[in-house]
Design a protein around this motif. Structure first.
Motif, PDB file in Angstrom:
ATOM      1  N   SER A 245       0.759  -0.996  -0.074  1.00  0.00           N
ATOM      2  CA  SER A 245       0.019   0.016   0.060  1.00  0.00           C
ATOM      3  C   SER A 245       1.053   1.197  -0.044  1.00  0.00           C
ATOM      4  O   SER A 245       2.173   1.158   0.498  1.00  0.00           O
ATOM      5  CB  SER A 245      -0.764   0.172   1.170  1.00  0.00           C
ATOM      6  OG  SER A 245      -1.614  -1.100   1.368  1.00  0.00           O
ATOM      7  N   LEU A 246       0.441   2.533  -0.599  1.00  0.00           N
ATOM      8  CA  LEU A 246       1.166   3.566  -0.383  1.00  0.00           C
ATOM      9  C   LEU A 246       0.397   4.916  -0.039  1.00  0.00           C
ATOM     10  O   LEU A 246      -0.989   4.857  -0.878  1.00  0.00           O
ATOM     11  CB  LEU A 246       1.524   3.830  -2.147  1.00  0.00           C
ATOM     12  CG  LEU A 246       2.257   5.175  -2.207  1.00  0.00           C
ATOM     13  CD1 LEU A 246       3.690   4.944  -1.633  1.00  0.00           C
ATOM     14  CD2 LEU A 246       2.518   5.192  -3.791  1.00  0.00           C
ATOM     15  N   VAL A 247       0.729   5.347   1.008  1.00  0.00           N
ATOM     16  CA  VAL A 247      -0.005   6.256   1.738  1.00  0.00           C
ATOM     17  C   VAL A 247       0.596   7.501   1.938  1.00  0.00           C
ATOM     18  O   VAL A 247       2.007   7.872   1.921  1.00  0.00           O
ATOM     19  CB  VAL A 247      -0.693   5.582   3.035  1.00  0.00           C
ATOM     20  CG1 VAL A 247      -1.441   4.564   2.738  1.00  0.00           C
ATOM     21  CG2 VAL A 247       0.457   5.098   4.121  1.00  0.00           C
ATOM     22  N   SER A 248      -0.140   8.738   2.142  1.00  0.00           N
ATOM     23  CA  SER A 248       0.456   9.936   2.665  1.00  0.00           C
ATOM     24  C   SER A 248      -0.634  10.549   3.378  1.00  0.00           C
ATOM     25  O   SER A 248      -1.686  10.000   3.834  1.00  0.00           O
ATOM     26  CB  SER A 248       1.057  10.619   1.485  1.00  0.00           C
ATOM     27  OG  SER A 248       1.673  11.737   1.867  1.00  0.00           O
ATOM     28  N   GLU A 249      -0.400  11.912   3.414  1.00  0.00           N
ATOM     29  CA  GLU A 249      -1.415  12.863   4.240  1.00  0.00           C
ATOM     30  C   GLU A 249      -1.665  14.260   3.459  1.00  0.00           C
ATOM     31  O   GLU A 249      -0.792  14.665   2.814  1.00  0.00           O
ATOM     32  CB  GLU A 249      -1.045  13.089   5.698  1.00  0.00           C
ATOM     33  CG  GLU A 249      -1.161  11.920   6.377  1.00  0.00           C
ATOM     34  CD  GLU A 249      -0.562  12.067   8.179  1.00  0.00           C
ATOM     35  OE1 GLU A 249      -0.325  13.376   8.186  1.00  0.00           O
ATOM     36  OE2 GLU A 249      -0.570  11.372   8.876  1.00  0.00           O
ATOM     37  N   ILE A 250      -2.741  14.796   3.735  1.00  0.00           N
ATOM     38  CA  ILE A 250      -2.733  16.196   3.115  1.00  0.00           C
ATOM     39  C   ILE A 250      -2.013  17.209   4.139  1.00  0.00           C
ATOM     40  O   ILE A 250      -2.015  17.167   5.282  1.00  0.00           O
ATOM     41  CB  ILE A 250      -4.447  16.648   3.310  1.00  0.00           C
ATOM     42  CG1 ILE A 250      -5.169  16.044   2.645  1.00  0.00           C
ATOM     43  CG2 ILE A 250      -4.360  18.084   3.095  1.00  0.00           C
ATOM     44  CD1 ILE A 250      -6.775  15.953   2.394  1.00  0.00           C
ATOM     45  N   VAL A 331      -2.231   3.806  -3.249  1.00  0.00           N
ATOM     46  CA  VAL A 331      -2.394   2.468  -3.615  1.00  0.00           C
ATOM     47  C   VAL A 331      -2.847   1.803  -2.343  1.00  0.00           C
ATOM     48  O   VAL A 331      -2.359   2.005  -1.232  1.00  0.00           O
ATOM     49  CB  VAL A 331      -1.109   1.973  -4.000  1.00  0.00           C
ATOM     50  CG1 VAL A 331      -1.174   0.293  -4.144  1.00  0.00           C
ATOM     51  CG2 VAL A 331      -0.508   2.552  -5.315  1.00  0.00           C
ATOM     52  N   GLY A 332      -3.932   1.007  -2.332  1.00  0.00           N
ATOM     53  CA  GLY A 332      -4.574   0.456  -1.286  1.00  0.00           C
ATOM     54  C   GLY A 332      -5.946   0.606  -1.201  1.00  0.00           C
ATOM     55  O   GLY A 332      -6.636   1.249  -2.025  1.00  0.00           O
ATOM     56  N   LYS A 333      -6.513   0.189   0.034  1.00  0.00           N
ATOM     57  CA  LYS A 333      -7.663   0.474   0.543  1.00  0.00           C
ATOM     58  C   LYS A 333      -8.096   1.455   1.226  1.00  0.00           C
ATOM     59  O   LYS A 333      -7.064   1.942   2.340  1.00  0.00           O
ATOM     60  CB  LYS A 333      -8.325  -1.043   1.130  1.00  0.00           C
ATOM     61  CG  LYS A 333      -8.305  -2.284   0.204  1.00  0.00           C
ATOM     62  CD  LYS A 333      -8.805  -3.466   0.935  1.00  0.00           C
ATOM     63  CE  LYS A 333      -8.796  -4.680   0.036  1.00  0.00           C
ATOM     64  NZ  LYS A 333      -9.176  -5.955   0.649  1.00  0.00           N
ATOM     65  N   ILE A 339      -7.452   1.516  -4.760  1.00  0.00           N
ATOM     66  CA  ILE A 339      -6.546   1.603  -5.754  1.00  0.00           C
ATOM     67  C   ILE A 339      -5.568   0.587  -5.981  1.00  0.00           C
ATOM     68  O   ILE A 339      -4.771   0.430  -5.062  1.00  0.00           O
ATOM     69  CB  ILE A 339      -6.165   3.182  -5.748  1.00  0.00           C
ATOM     70  CG1 ILE A 339      -7.319   3.977  -5.970  1.00  0.00           C
ATOM     71  CG2 ILE A 339      -5.058   3.070  -7.152  1.00  0.00           C
ATOM     72  CD1 ILE A 339      -6.678   5.218  -5.775  1.00  0.00           C
ATOM     73  N   SER A 340      -5.663  -0.148  -7.020  1.00  0.00           N
ATOM     74  CA  SER A 340      -4.210  -1.272  -7.000  1.00  0.00           C
ATOM     75  C   SER A 340      -3.219  -0.726  -7.811  1.00  0.00           C
ATOM     76  O   SER A 340      -3.476   0.305  -8.665  1.00  0.00           O
ATOM     77  CB  SER A 340      -4.931  -2.456  -7.704  1.00  0.00           C
ATOM     78  OG  SER A 340      -5.185  -2.231  -9.122  1.00  0.00           O
TER      79      SER A 340
END
Length: 371
Positions: A245-250, A331-333, A339-340
């Motif tokens: 998974s690929l995550v971030s923040e505003i 990327v992820g849930k 999003i894959s």
């Protein structure tokens, strides 16, 4: 590139998913040894952590693309068999032998040149003959030359013929005609051998999933990471578990007036008053420039990437004001949506392998699961 721990962008790797994918492959082919392919830093997932997870799930060896990748595994105390898939320099052959690595050979001249660098008869280099049956990359084209190489190695103290293999060009496609032609070519080579080595292998992820082969080993690559080798052309025989998974923040949210330009080149202009958020990820992180117009997930809603992707930041259009610090899923849930890597690949006109490998080392990898 320096790993940027002090920002909210990160790749989260689920080691339980890695293990489950390895286990499912073993259940499909209980008679074959599984070698986990951890080249390119484990397809961007982190080679050392992935190797540990695969080993815990029962993998019996590893494949890398380069000598340095293989040495990294040895330096991290992995003692299992390691096969390098790319050609190494003949002058590096003794180094590979010191680290007890297996290497491919694609022509007899390489063997003869490598022999010149051995001055210690106790060193033994394990060789896998590569047959080019239709890929057009490295490999012997002629059966006679393969047998000459085998005969040559029998007379040399520093070389041990351990395996023979090939690689299929279309194992991930619906049309099997070319695959069958390559299979016949490889079978003809096997029939002409004076005897069989320890390892015979043709099965990458796609071959293992959709075809029968004569080998006793599987080179489990992209499927180990939960990605479909064929994209969307063929359905996997078992459910794959995506590991990344690929995550971030505003980091900032603001309301911009109608007609306001967003990003370099002013490639997007607000159509009315719009809430725009900035996310700290960009093409230097592997989130490429052509992802303008794609979406991220915020609070379970799809939010469009507007304006050009910058080196370090992207801007997205929000449906309403959303607080800074809110998680963004690239990327992820998130909130029941997903999003894959395949979704990104389809948008970019590439494959999911490339998308995973492009996530740069600047993005920290965070591991969850047993490992």
């Amino acid at each position: 590139m320096t790993i940027s721990y002090h920002r909210p962008t990160k790749a989260v790797i689920d080691l339980n998913a890695i293990q489950q994918n390895v286990t499912q492959e073993q259940q499909q082919h209980p008679d074959k040894k599984v070698f986990a392919v951890v080249k390119a830093d484990g397809y961007g997932h982190g080679a050392i952590s992935v190797a540990s997870a695969a080993l815990a799930a029962g993998a019996e060896g590893f494949c890398t693309a380069t000598l340095d990748e293989a040495i990294e595994l040895r330096c991290n105390e992995f003692t299992q068999p390691i096969l390098i898939l790319g050609i190494i320099a003949p002058s590096d052959a003794p180094l590979a032998a010191v680290y007890n690595l297996s290497v491919p050979v694609a022509e007899i001249n390489w063997l003869q040149e490598a022999a010149k660098y051995f001055h210690d008869t106790s060193l033994k280099l394990h060789i896998h003959i590569k047959a080019d049956t239709g890929m057009g990359r490295i490999g012997f084209l002629d059966t006679k030359e393969i047998n000459q190489a085998v005969k040559w190695m029998e007379q040399e103290e520093n070389f041990y013929w351990e395996g023979i293999f090939t690689h299929f060009a279309t194992a991930d496609q619906v049309d099997v005609q070319y695959f069958q032609a390559q299979t016949q070519c490889f079978n003809d080579i096997l029939q002409a051998l004076p005897y069989k080595p320890d390892y015979i292998h043709t099965a990458n992820s796609a071959t293992a999933m959709w075809h029968q082969d004569v080998g006793n080993m599987v080179r489990l690559g992209v499927a180990m990471y939960g990605l479909n080798p064929s994209g969307t052309d063929l359905e996997p025989p078992y459910p794959l578990q995506p590991a990344l998974s690929l995550v971030s923040e505003i980091v900032q949210t603001k309301k911009l007036p109608k007609g306001y330009g967003i990003g370099y080149g002013k490639t997007y202009e607000t159509k009315e008053e719009e809430w725009i958020a900035t996310i700290p990820i960009g093409y230097a992180d592997g989130y490429t420039r052509n992802l303008q117009g794609f979406n991220v997930l915020i609070n379970g809603q799809s939010c469009e990437v507007v304006g050009r992707v910058c080196m370090d930041q992207i801007m997205v259009r929000l449906p309403k004001k959303i607080d800074e610090g809110t998680q963004v899923t690239l990327v992820g849930k998130n909130g029941g949506k997903e999003i894959s890597l395949q979704d990104i690949a389809a948008y970019e006109g590439t494959n999911n392998y490339e998308v995973a490998c492009l996530i740069s080392t600047r993005v920290p990898r965070e591991y969850v699961g047993k490992g």
